[in-house]
Design an enzyme around this catalytic site. Sequence first.
Site, mmCIF file in Angstrom:
data_model
loop_
_atom_site.group_PDB
_atom_site.id
_atom_site.type_symbol
_atom_site.label_atom_id
_atom_site.label_comp_id
_atom_site.label_asym_id
_atom_site.label_seq_id
_atom_site.Cartn_x
_atom_site.Cartn_y
_atom_site.Cartn_z
ATOM 1 N N SER A 163 0.813 -1.216 0.000
ATOM 2 C CA SER A 163 0.000 0.000 0.000
ATOM 3 C C SER A 163 0.846 1.265 0.000
ATOM 4 C CB SER A 163 -0.956 -0.008 1.199
ATOM 5 O OG SER A 163 -0.249 -0.026 2.435
ATOM 6 N N LYS B 251 0.728 -5.406 4.863
ATOM 7 C CA LYS B 251 1.375 -6.067 5.997
ATOM 8 C C LYS B 251 1.079 -5.359 7.316
ATOM 9 C CE LYS B 251 6.038 -7.821 7.085
ATOM 10 N NZ LYS B 251 7.418 -7.919 6.547
ATOM 11 N N THR C 56 7.089 4.631 1.205
ATOM 12 C CA THR C 56 6.611 5.854 0.571
ATOM 13 C C THR C 56 6.498 7.003 1.557
ATOM 14 O OG1 THR C 56 5.431 4.700 -1.200
ATOM 15 C CG2 THR C 56 4.682 6.923 -0.667
ATOM 16 N N GLU D 254 18.660 17.487 -7.502
ATOM 17 C CA GLU D 254 19.383 16.532 -6.675
ATOM 18 C C GLU D 254 20.536 15.942 -7.487
ATOM 19 O OE1 GLU D 254 16.731 13.765 -4.776
ATOM 20 O OE2 GLU D 254 15.355 15.346 -4.148
ATOM 21 N N HIS E 96 22.366 4.804 0.382
ATOM 22 C CA HIS E 96 22.252 6.260 0.416
ATOM 23 C C HIS E 96 23.451 6.821 1.161
ATOM 24 C CE1 HIS E 96 20.692 10.291 0.902
ATOM 25 N NE2 HIS E 96 19.692 9.990 0.087
ATOM 26 N N ARG F 61 24.844 8.331 -6.581
ATOM 27 C CA ARG F 61 24.860 7.899 -5.189
ATOM 28 C C ARG F 61 25.900 6.833 -4.897
ATOM 29 N NH1 ARG F 61 18.375 7.564 -3.763
ATOM 30 N NH2 ARG F 61 18.083 9.796 -3.364
ATOM 31 N N HIS G 23 19.486 1.477 1.057
ATOM 32 C CA HIS G 23 18.370 2.387 0.804
ATOM 33 C C HIS G 23 17.349 1.858 -0.189
ATOM 34 C CE1 HIS G 23 16.281 6.185 0.602
ATOM 35 N NE2 HIS G 23 16.591 6.381 -0.674
ATOM 36 N N ARG H 289 20.025 3.837 -9.027
ATOM 37 C CA ARG H 289 18.836 4.672 -9.238
ATOM 38 C C ARG H 289 19.156 6.153 -9.165
ATOM 39 N NH1 ARG H 289 15.224 7.187 -5.914
ATOM 40 N NH2 ARG H 289 15.877 6.112 -4.002
#
Length: 502
Positions: A8, A31, A39, A110, A224, A268, A328, A363
């Site tokens: 969710s 869960k 999120t 970023e 991260h 990163r 991360h 990513r």
Amino acid sequence: MNVVVVGSGIAGLTAALHAHEAGHAVTVVTKGVLGDGCTGFAQGGVAGMYGPADSAAQHAADTIDAGAGLSDSAAVDVLVHDAAARIAELIARGVAFDRGPDGELLLGREAAHRHARIVHAGGDATGAAIAGALVAATRRAAITVVEGAFLADLMIVGGVACGVRVLVGGALSDLEADAVILATGGAGHLYAHTTNPEGTTGDGIAAALRAGAVVADLEFMQFHPTVLAEGPAFLISEAVRGEGATLIDVDGRRFAFDSHPDGELAPRDVVSRALARQAAAQDSPVRLDATMLGERVLARRFPTIDRVTRERGFDWAIHPIPVTPAAHYLMGGVVTDLDGRTSIPGLFAVGEVARTGVHGANRLASNSLLEGAVFGARAATAVGKPWKPVPAHVPTDARSASTAGTCRTRPRPDGSPFSRSVLQRLMWDDVGLLRTDEGLEHALDAVIRWRSTAPAPVTVAEREDANLLLLAEATASAALARTESVGAHYRDPVASPLLETV
């Protein structure tokens, strides 16, 4: 059709809302409580709003560059060209992204982005704003929600996904479905230090592996660079460096330029390794210096970080704060096509549980929320349409790890007894930021031994442990198979002990 969505976060709730709006009967299984997961913790924003000097093509190029060239260009094109529509949808569902005095969306930059193209909400509370809006929309839609439901396994009949088996209140029950959409997130708790909330134990990927789904790129775990180095793990958003903060050593020198011409705004994986090496060399954490931004800017632009750092005893407007890397985001997962279809008919995967091909080996910042929204919507649209086989273009050294370790028949007989914390420490040391053949072999031997002697899991905690062990074996196997260093997967020619700072 009857659709079950497992998870969710942004990916799961976007998929659920689109499936519901398309006329399907939707059940969301989660869960914890609705909206739990990564999120709500996301401090960064959503990339994809392009100013006059920017474009979707430049966003795609930055994504591929950050991914060390291993991103799937078709998936990246889908991501960037669907971005504006998904951001507009989030606004329509109630997400109040930050705006300037003229009412225009404020755009931030970023690391590894060549332009400011990222929208935020509440400064550094974007994830919380998105989670709140999507939960409210789900409640208004009267979508069936089953909370406190642990995914035990996928139901597969005749090679087709037909539902899920869940553990609720200590009892197993089956939920039948015409389509299952996995949106269970990643596996940050494979590692001793992670930004992920409790419960991020790779349950969806493990269930897919047991069902025989193709999984790839598990060796690409992103660390991260900047997590507060004292107290429980707390992420210091990359947007802080995007606003001008710097990384400094004990002498105040900006050491990140030693590793990359972009310094603190390098990808990163590069920054994380530079930070870890510098911390080990100086035998103390490196520091993030945001003092040049000033107290008012820090409090306004990063209210959550400002509050937490002060609660931890740091005045970051006056003094640099100690930071360290932590696990991360998992770039790999269940392999999908551009509409979330997996190698098992009837089974979709979206969000961090999926390997869409967007992220490659590393990513790009603020692409994760976007990916969840884009591919969550696309998967829902594909429900009920003819099933297309997943393209068989995954590199053989990163193909399904469901049989990981089966060629290794003689694991070492000695070693520590299993506990989750021991496994996490092993993964941090041997399958973390800096990897060697010896370390990966050591980790794989230990995990194979633990799996071979583990009793059948019954409780939620035992099932989580079993999932972590399965993913640990698959991850170590994938890391051994990929012999070159690329992106987040770095093969160190010599062992480099990392400073224990978290």
